[in-house]
Design an enzyme around this catalytic site. Structure first.
Site, mmCIF file in Angstrom:
data_model
loop_
_atom_site.group_PDB
_atom_site.id
_atom_site.type_symbol
_atom_site.label_atom_id
_atom_site.label_comp_id
_atom_site.label_asym_id
_atom_site.label_seq_id
_atom_site.Cartn_x
_atom_site.Cartn_y
_atom_site.Cartn_z
ATOM 1 N N ARG A 78 0.984 -1.154 0.007
ATOM 2 C CA ARG A 78 0.097 0.049 -0.172
ATOM 3 C C ARG A 78 0.926 1.417 -0.143
ATOM 4 O O ARG A 78 1.276 1.753 1.020
ATOM 5 C CB ARG A 78 -0.916 -0.002 1.426
ATOM 6 C CG ARG A 78 -1.576 1.168 1.538
ATOM 7 C CD ARG A 78 -2.814 1.250 0.306
ATOM 8 N NE ARG A 78 -3.767 0.219 0.344
ATOM 9 C CZ ARG A 78 -4.576 0.005 -0.555
ATOM 10 N NH1 ARG A 78 -4.711 0.558 -1.648
ATOM 11 N NH2 ARG A 78 -5.539 -0.910 -0.442
ATOM 12 N N ARG A 101 1.270 -6.326 -9.885
ATOM 13 C CA ARG A 101 1.500 -5.814 -8.621
ATOM 14 C C ARG A 101 1.958 -6.800 -7.574
ATOM 15 O O ARG A 101 2.452 -6.499 -6.691
ATOM 16 C CB ARG A 101 0.822 -4.713 -8.135
ATOM 17 C CG ARG A 101 -0.581 -5.113 -7.647
ATOM 18 C CD ARG A 101 -1.480 -4.069 -7.275
ATOM 19 N NE ARG A 101 -2.894 -4.295 -6.944
ATOM 20 C CZ ARG A 101 -3.787 -3.860 -6.247
ATOM 21 N NH1 ARG A 101 -3.361 -2.579 -5.760
ATOM 22 N NH2 ARG A 101 -4.819 -4.246 -6.135
ATOM 23 N N HIS A 179 0.120 3.545 -10.372
ATOM 24 C CA HIS A 179 -0.639 4.213 -9.542
ATOM 25 C C HIS A 179 0.352 4.967 -8.345
ATOM 26 O O HIS A 179 0.271 4.401 -7.201
ATOM 27 C CB HIS A 179 -1.033 2.726 -8.651
ATOM 28 C CG HIS A 179 -2.568 3.025 -8.008
ATOM 29 N ND1 HIS A 179 -2.568 3.904 -6.898
ATOM 30 C CD2 HIS A 179 -3.770 2.476 -7.938
ATOM 31 C CE1 HIS A 179 -3.618 3.801 -6.169
ATOM 32 N NE2 HIS A 179 -4.464 2.799 -6.981
ATOM 33 N N ASP A 224 -12.331 9.902 -6.501
ATOM 34 C CA ASP A 224 -11.932 8.654 -7.356
ATOM 35 C C ASP A 224 -12.482 8.845 -8.486
ATOM 36 O O ASP A 224 -13.174 8.531 -9.261
ATOM 37 C CB ASP A 224 -12.474 7.444 -6.665
ATOM 38 C CG ASP A 224 -11.797 6.255 -7.156
ATOM 39 O OD1 ASP A 224 -11.255 6.181 -8.015
ATOM 40 O OD2 ASP A 224 -12.170 5.142 -6.483
ATOM 41 N N GLU A 283 -2.529 9.065 -11.207
ATOM 42 C CA GLU A 283 -2.128 7.812 -11.741
ATOM 43 C C GLU A 283 -2.165 7.762 -13.253
ATOM 44 O O GLU A 283 -3.041 7.959 -13.833
ATOM 45 C CB GLU A 283 -2.960 6.654 -11.526
ATOM 46 C CG GLU A 283 -2.954 6.505 -9.943
ATOM 47 C CD GLU A 283 -4.385 5.707 -9.372
ATOM 48 O OE1 GLU A 283 -4.667 4.704 -10.313
ATOM 49 O OE2 GLU A 283 -5.011 5.980 -8.486
HETATM 50 C C1 BG6 Z 1 -7.723 3.701 -7.447
HETATM 51 C C2 BG6 Z 1 -9.053 3.422 -7.867
HETATM 52 O O1 BG6 Z 1 -6.813 3.315 -8.799
HETATM 53 O O2 BG6 Z 1 -7.193 2.651 -6.737
HETATM 54 C C3 BG6 Z 1 -9.597 3.274 -6.600
HETATM 55 O O3 BG6 Z 1 -9.328 4.233 -8.731
HETATM 56 C C4 BG6 Z 1 -9.219 2.022 -5.600
HETATM 57 O O4 BG6 Z 1 -11.153 2.880 -6.826
HETATM 58 C C5 BG6 Z 1 -7.821 2.590 -5.489
HETATM 59 O O5 BG6 Z 1 -10.158 2.173 -4.512
HETATM 60 C C6 BG6 Z 1 -7.216 1.305 -4.409
HETATM 61 O O6 BG6 Z 1 -7.177 0.253 -5.111
HETATM 62 P P1 BG6 Z 1 -6.513 -1.069 -4.170
HETATM 63 O O7 BG6 Z 1 -6.860 -2.038 -4.821
HETATM 64 O O8 BG6 Z 1 -5.004 -0.743 -4.118
HETATM 65 O O9 BG6 Z 1 -7.208 -1.037 -3.019
#
Ligand code: BG6
Length: 326
Positions: A78, A101, A179, A224, A283
């Site tokens: 994360r 990932r 991302h 978002d 992103e």
């Molecule tokens: C973003 C999406 O790119 O990633 C969101 O637009 C999402 O909808 C976020 O909640 C996090 O995603 P994840 O799968 O890493 O929890």
């Protein structure tokens, strides 16, 4: 899915080059550390080819990684820069954001040369190939090469080259995103320039299409959104830190803007309740127009990040010039 970490293939360039080193990261996961003699650095885990740190010459961290991030497969890390491939979000049958990932990548010992040869040696080439197991969930053979480069001015460049290696003559189609989680002082004090007046799909409203207003984007609640047909440069202005991030991108026409805000933050096990205040995801992505490759074809998508001391408050740097200048 394979969860065991294969031993990394060590490229000669990594051994010979004092600015590129392999070491053990959290939970014994292999990571590659790139260093510039001025002091800036980048760390990339082979798990996910995931950049988890980008520091400037003063040693200040520029990316956000959650204090609750779980560095344990199959959970994606994360924060930092997860790679979303071959699917962005839930736009398909695969798990959210695809599987790149949470796969173990290897160091590519002999990547095909880039057309323009740079004298910069502070980079690492990573490689992900489709496995038999992956073919069960996404029946396509591919080679995904990622070059992570630390530029001389401390810039962070990511270049993805994805090739269709299907032996059966079949094309494949994918969506993609870098991302990137940027570290910001206070989300309420941040503005994003470069996305004004553009159309976007709102992920919080069934991906309905809207048009952004004329002002720079500021934040006061969950966001978002997938901005469409975005310019090649986007700037994040952080007033409190007096820092501007400039995102330059190529081959990636969309840009997702995400901050979970307080409620969603609380529902995420690997994210601190208040951490939404100190991060912003912008992103660089290819979503609205998915990429289709015929066998033998290759796609390239590049993102370059710089952090410049700002700026906006002191008037040293006009953000419009950041967006329009070279
Ligand atoms: C973003 C999406 O790119 O990633 C969101 O637009 C999402 O909808 C976020 O909640 C996090 O995603 P994840 O799968 O890493 O929890």
């Amino acid at each position: 899915m394979s969860s065991a970490a294969p031993s990394p293939v060590v490229a000669p360039a990594v051994n010979d080059n004092p600015t590129v080193r392999i070491s053990k990261g959290i939970n014994g996961l292999d990571k590659v550390v790139l260093r510039d003699f001025r002091g800036s650095s980048v760390e990339v885990y082979l798990y996910g080819a995931h950049v988890t740190s980008w520091k400037n010459e003063h040693g200040e961290e520029l990316l956000f990684v959650s204090s609750k991030a779980i560095f344990k497969p199959p959970k994606a890390i994360r924060g930092g820069i997860p790679i979303c491939f071959p699917q962005f979000s839930n736009l398909g049958q695969l798990e959210a954001h695809g599987f790149a990932r949470n796969r173990f990548w290897s160091i590519d010992p002999s990547p095909p040369p880039f057309p323009v040869n740079s004298s910069n040696k502070t980079y690492v080439d990573l490689l992900l190939k489709s496995t038999e197991e992956d073919m069960k969930i996404w029946p396509h053979s591919f080679e995904f090469r990622l070059r992570v480069t630390l530029g001389p001015a401390g810039d962070l460049m990511l270049t993805s080259r994805i090739r269709n290696t299907n032996p059966d003559g079949k094309p494949f189609t994918f969506t993609f995103a870098y991302h990137t989680y940027f570290s910001v002082s206070d989300i309420s004090e941040v503005r994003v320039e470069g996305l004004e007046t553009l159309d976007y799909l709102d992920n919080l409203q069934n991906r309905q299409r809207f048009t952004e207003q004329g002002d720079a984007i500021t934040f006061e609640s969950e966001v978002d959104k997938i901005y469409l047909s975005t310019p090649t440069k986007i700037a994040i202005l952080d007033h409190e830190k007096k820092r501007t991030f400039v995102i330059r991108k190529d081959g990636l026409s969309d840009a997702v803007v995400w901050n979970p805000w307080d409620k969603k933050a609380k529902s995420m096990a690997d994210f601190g309740d208040d951490e939404y205040k100190h991060m912003l995801c912008i992103e660089a992505a290819a979503i609205e127009k998915p990429i289709t490759l015929k066998p033998g074809e290759e796609w390239k998508g590049r993102q370059e990040l710089s952090a410049v001391p700002s700026s906006y408050c002191s008037g040293q740097l006009d953000p419009r010039r950041v967006l329009q200048g070279s």
